[in-house]
Design a protein around this motif. Sequence first.
Motif, mmCIF file in Angstrom:
data_model
loop_
_atom_site.group_PDB
_atom_site.id
_atom_site.type_symbol
_atom_site.label_atom_id
_atom_site.label_comp_id
_atom_site.label_asym_id
_atom_site.label_seq_id
_atom_site.Cartn_x
_atom_site.Cartn_y
_atom_site.Cartn_z
ATOM 1 N N MET A 159 -2.146 10.510 -7.505
ATOM 2 C CA MET A 159 -3.021 8.798 -7.514
ATOM 3 C C MET A 159 -3.268 8.130 -8.892
ATOM 4 O O MET A 159 -3.054 6.842 -9.228
ATOM 5 N N THR A 212 1.960 -4.158 -3.379
ATOM 6 C CA THR A 212 3.675 -2.987 -3.073
ATOM 7 C C THR A 212 3.625 -2.880 -0.989
ATOM 8 O O THR A 212 2.980 -3.680 -0.743
ATOM 9 N N SER A 242 5.500 3.164 0.487
ATOM 10 C CA SER A 242 4.561 2.698 -0.740
ATOM 11 C C SER A 242 3.082 3.896 -0.721
ATOM 12 O O SER A 242 2.818 4.952 -1.180
ATOM 13 N N SER A 243 2.315 2.603 -0.021
ATOM 14 C CA SER A 243 0.938 3.361 -0.172
ATOM 15 C C SER A 243 0.675 4.588 0.626
ATOM 16 O O SER A 243 0.028 5.520 0.889
ATOM 17 N N ALA A 292 -3.783 2.458 3.476
ATOM 18 C CA ALA A 292 -2.994 1.548 2.789
ATOM 19 C C ALA A 292 -2.643 0.345 2.860
ATOM 20 O O ALA A 292 -2.135 -0.426 2.189
ATOM 21 N N MET A 347 -4.537 -1.073 0.956
ATOM 22 C CA MET A 347 -3.877 -0.819 -0.997
ATOM 23 C C MET A 347 -3.416 -1.725 -1.193
ATOM 24 O O MET A 347 -2.468 -2.153 -2.212
ATOM 25 N N SER A 348 -2.080 -2.214 0.117
ATOM 26 C CA SER A 348 -0.650 -3.005 -0.572
ATOM 27 C C SER A 348 -1.600 -4.139 -0.757
ATOM 28 O O SER A 348 0.093 -4.585 -1.411
#
Length: 172
Positions: free
Chosen positions: A172, A149, A153-154, A140, A143-144
Amino acid sequence: MARIGKPLGVAYVRIRGDSKKLKGDLDSAKSQVVAAGKRMAMGIGVAGLAVAGVGLAVKNLAKEWVALANEQEAVEKRLTTVVKATGEAAGLSAKQMIEMAGAMQKVTTVGDETIIAGQAVLATFKKIQGEGFERATMAALDMSEVMQTDLQSSIVMIGKALNDPIANLSAM
Protein backbone atom coordinates in the motif's frame (compact mmCIF):
# COMPACT_ATOMS: atom_id res chain seq x y z
CA MET A 1 -83.36 27.05 -21.55
CA ALA A 2 -86.75 25.87 -20.41
CA ARG A 3 -89.79 26.21 -22.62
CA ILE A 4 -92.88 27.83 -21.34
CA GLY A 5 -96.11 26.68 -22.91
CA LYS A 6 -96.66 25.20 -26.37
CA PRO A 7 -95.15 26.52 -29.58
CA LEU A 8 -97.60 28.58 -31.55
CA GLY A 9 -96.20 27.86 -34.95
CA VAL A 10 -93.27 28.29 -37.24
CA ALA A 11 -92.11 31.62 -38.56
CA TYR A 12 -90.39 31.97 -41.90
CA VAL A 13 -88.10 34.89 -42.54
CA ARG A 14 -87.01 36.07 -45.93
CA ILE A 15 -83.66 37.78 -45.96
CA ARG A 16 -82.78 40.07 -48.77
CA GLY A 17 -79.38 41.42 -49.29
CA ASP A 18 -76.60 42.20 -51.65
CA SER A 19 -75.49 38.81 -52.96
CA LYS A 20 -72.18 40.24 -54.22
CA LYS A 21 -71.30 41.44 -50.72
CA LEU A 22 -72.39 38.12 -49.23
CA LYS A 23 -70.25 36.20 -51.75
CA GLY A 24 -67.28 38.46 -50.94
CA ASP A 25 -67.77 37.92 -47.21
CA LEU A 26 -68.00 34.15 -47.71
CA ASP A 27 -64.86 34.14 -49.89
CA SER A 28 -63.05 36.14 -47.22
CA ALA A 29 -64.19 33.73 -44.51
CA LYS A 30 -63.12 30.80 -46.69
CA SER A 31 -59.62 32.22 -47.20
CA GLN A 32 -59.29 32.86 -43.45
CA VAL A 33 -60.31 29.27 -42.69
CA VAL A 34 -57.85 27.95 -45.30
CA ALA A 35 -55.05 30.11 -43.84
CA ALA A 36 -55.89 28.95 -40.31
CA GLY A 37 -55.90 25.36 -41.55
CA LYS A 38 -52.43 25.82 -43.05
CA ARG A 39 -51.13 27.32 -39.81
CA MET A 40 -52.62 24.40 -37.88
CA ALA A 41 -51.04 21.93 -40.29
CA MET A 42 -47.66 23.61 -39.77
CA GLY A 43 -48.20 23.51 -36.03
CA ILE A 44 -49.13 19.86 -36.22
CA GLY A 45 -45.99 19.26 -38.31
CA VAL A 46 -43.84 20.93 -35.66
CA ALA A 47 -45.71 19.08 -32.93
CA GLY A 48 -45.22 15.87 -34.91
CA LEU A 49 -41.48 16.47 -35.02
CA ALA A 50 -41.50 17.20 -31.30
CA VAL A 51 -43.42 13.99 -30.62
CA ALA A 52 -40.99 12.05 -32.81
CA GLY A 53 -38.08 13.58 -30.88
CA VAL A 54 -39.65 12.63 -27.57
CA GLY A 55 -40.31 9.14 -28.91
CA LEU A 56 -36.66 8.78 -29.91
CA ALA A 57 -35.53 10.01 -26.50
CA VAL A 58 -37.82 7.50 -24.76
CA LYS A 59 -36.51 4.72 -27.00
CA ASN A 60 -32.90 5.63 -26.16
CA LEU A 61 -33.74 5.87 -22.47
CA ALA A 62 -35.39 2.46 -22.59
CA LYS A 63 -32.28 1.02 -24.28
CA GLU A 64 -30.13 2.53 -21.54
CA TRP A 65 -32.37 1.10 -18.81
CA VAL A 66 -32.20 -2.33 -20.40
CA ALA A 67 -28.40 -2.10 -20.65
CA LEU A 68 -28.17 -1.05 -16.99
CA ALA A 69 -30.51 -3.86 -15.93
CA ASN A 70 -28.39 -6.35 -17.88
CA GLU A 71 -25.23 -5.00 -16.26
CA GLN A 72 -26.84 -5.23 -12.81
CA GLU A 73 -27.90 -8.81 -13.47
CA ALA A 74 -24.42 -9.74 -14.71
CA VAL A 75 -22.58 -8.35 -11.67
CA GLU A 76 -25.07 -9.95 -9.29
CA LYS A 77 -24.55 -13.33 -11.00
CA ARG A 78 -20.78 -12.85 -10.84
CA LEU A 79 -20.99 -12.05 -7.10
CA THR A 80 -23.25 -15.06 -6.47
CA THR A 81 -20.77 -17.31 -8.31
CA VAL A 82 -17.82 -16.00 -6.28
CA VAL A 83 -19.70 -16.33 -2.98
CA LYS A 84 -20.61 -19.94 -3.81
CA ALA A 85 -17.07 -20.72 -5.02
CA THR A 86 -15.56 -19.41 -1.80
CA GLY A 87 -18.14 -21.17 0.37
CA GLU A 88 -19.34 -17.82 1.75
CA ALA A 89 -15.88 -17.27 3.20
CA ALA A 90 -16.76 -13.62 3.86
CA GLY A 91 -19.51 -14.78 6.21
CA LEU A 92 -22.12 -13.00 4.08
CA SER A 93 -24.53 -14.25 1.45
CA ALA A 94 -24.66 -12.69 -2.00
CA LYS A 95 -28.06 -11.24 -1.08
CA GLN A 96 -26.59 -9.55 2.02
CA MET A 97 -23.74 -8.12 -0.05
CA ILE A 98 -26.16 -6.79 -2.68
CA GLU A 99 -28.24 -5.13 0.04
CA MET A 100 -25.03 -3.68 1.51
CA ALA A 101 -24.10 -2.30 -1.92
CA GLY A 102 -27.52 -0.67 -2.20
CA ALA A 103 -27.06 1.02 1.18
CA MET A 104 -23.55 2.18 0.23
CA GLN A 105 -24.82 3.59 -3.05
CA LYS A 106 -27.06 5.94 -1.06
CA VAL A 107 -24.11 7.47 0.81
CA THR A 108 -21.57 7.57 -2.01
CA THR A 109 -21.41 8.68 -5.62
CA VAL A 110 -20.85 5.12 -6.82
CA GLY A 111 -23.58 2.96 -8.36
CA ASP A 112 -24.47 -0.31 -6.69
CA GLU A 113 -23.49 -2.30 -9.79
CA THR A 114 -19.93 -0.97 -9.45
CA ILE A 115 -19.91 -1.72 -5.72
CA ILE A 116 -21.22 -5.26 -6.32
CA ALA A 117 -18.48 -5.84 -8.91
CA GLY A 118 -15.94 -4.69 -6.33
CA GLN A 119 -17.47 -6.95 -3.67
CA ALA A 120 -17.10 -9.91 -6.04
CA VAL A 121 -13.35 -9.22 -6.17
CA LEU A 122 -13.10 -8.57 -2.42
CA ALA A 123 -14.93 -11.83 -1.69
CA THR A 124 -12.02 -13.73 -3.28
CA PHE A 125 -9.88 -12.64 -0.33
CA LYS A 126 -11.11 -15.34 2.03
CA LYS A 127 -9.74 -13.87 5.25
CA ILE A 128 -11.83 -10.69 5.02
CA GLN A 129 -15.04 -11.54 6.80
CA GLY A 130 -18.23 -10.12 8.29
CA GLU A 131 -17.99 -6.55 9.49
CA GLY A 132 -14.44 -6.41 8.16
CA PHE A 133 -15.82 -7.08 4.67
CA GLU A 134 -18.23 -4.17 4.97
CA ARG A 135 -15.52 -1.87 6.34
CA ALA A 136 -13.08 -2.91 3.62
CA THR A 137 -15.68 -2.19 0.94
CA MET A 138 -16.41 1.25 2.39
CA ALA A 139 -12.68 1.98 2.80
CA ALA A 140 -12.12 1.09 -0.86
CA LEU A 141 -14.97 3.41 -1.88
CA ASP A 142 -13.46 6.23 0.17
CA MET A 143 -9.97 5.53 -1.13
CA SER A 144 -11.18 5.57 -4.74
CA GLU A 145 -12.90 8.89 -4.20
CA VAL A 146 -9.94 10.55 -2.51
CA MET A 147 -7.29 9.18 -4.83
CA GLN A 148 -9.45 9.51 -7.96
CA THR A 149 -8.91 5.87 -8.89
CA ASP A 150 -11.30 3.13 -9.92
CA LEU A 151 -12.93 1.01 -7.24
CA GLN A 152 -11.43 -2.21 -8.61
CA SER A 153 -7.86 -0.98 -7.94
CA SER A 154 -8.73 0.14 -4.43
CA ILE A 155 -10.48 -3.17 -3.68
CA VAL A 156 -7.46 -5.19 -4.80
CA MET A 157 -5.06 -3.04 -2.79
CA ILE A 158 -7.14 -3.20 0.39
CA GLY A 159 -7.97 -6.87 -0.16
CA LYS A 160 -4.29 -7.82 -0.40
CA ALA A 161 -3.36 -5.74 2.64
CA LEU A 162 -6.14 -7.15 4.84
CA ASN A 163 -5.95 -10.74 3.61
CA ASP A 164 -2.27 -11.06 4.55
CA PRO A 165 -1.26 -7.90 6.44
CA ILE A 166 2.33 -8.94 7.18
CA ALA A 167 3.20 -9.81 3.60
CA ASN A 168 1.18 -7.15 1.78
CA LEU A 169 0.92 -4.06 3.97
CA SER A 170 4.03 -2.63 2.39
CA ALA A 171 2.30 -2.84 -1.02
CA MET A 172 0.00 0.00 0.00
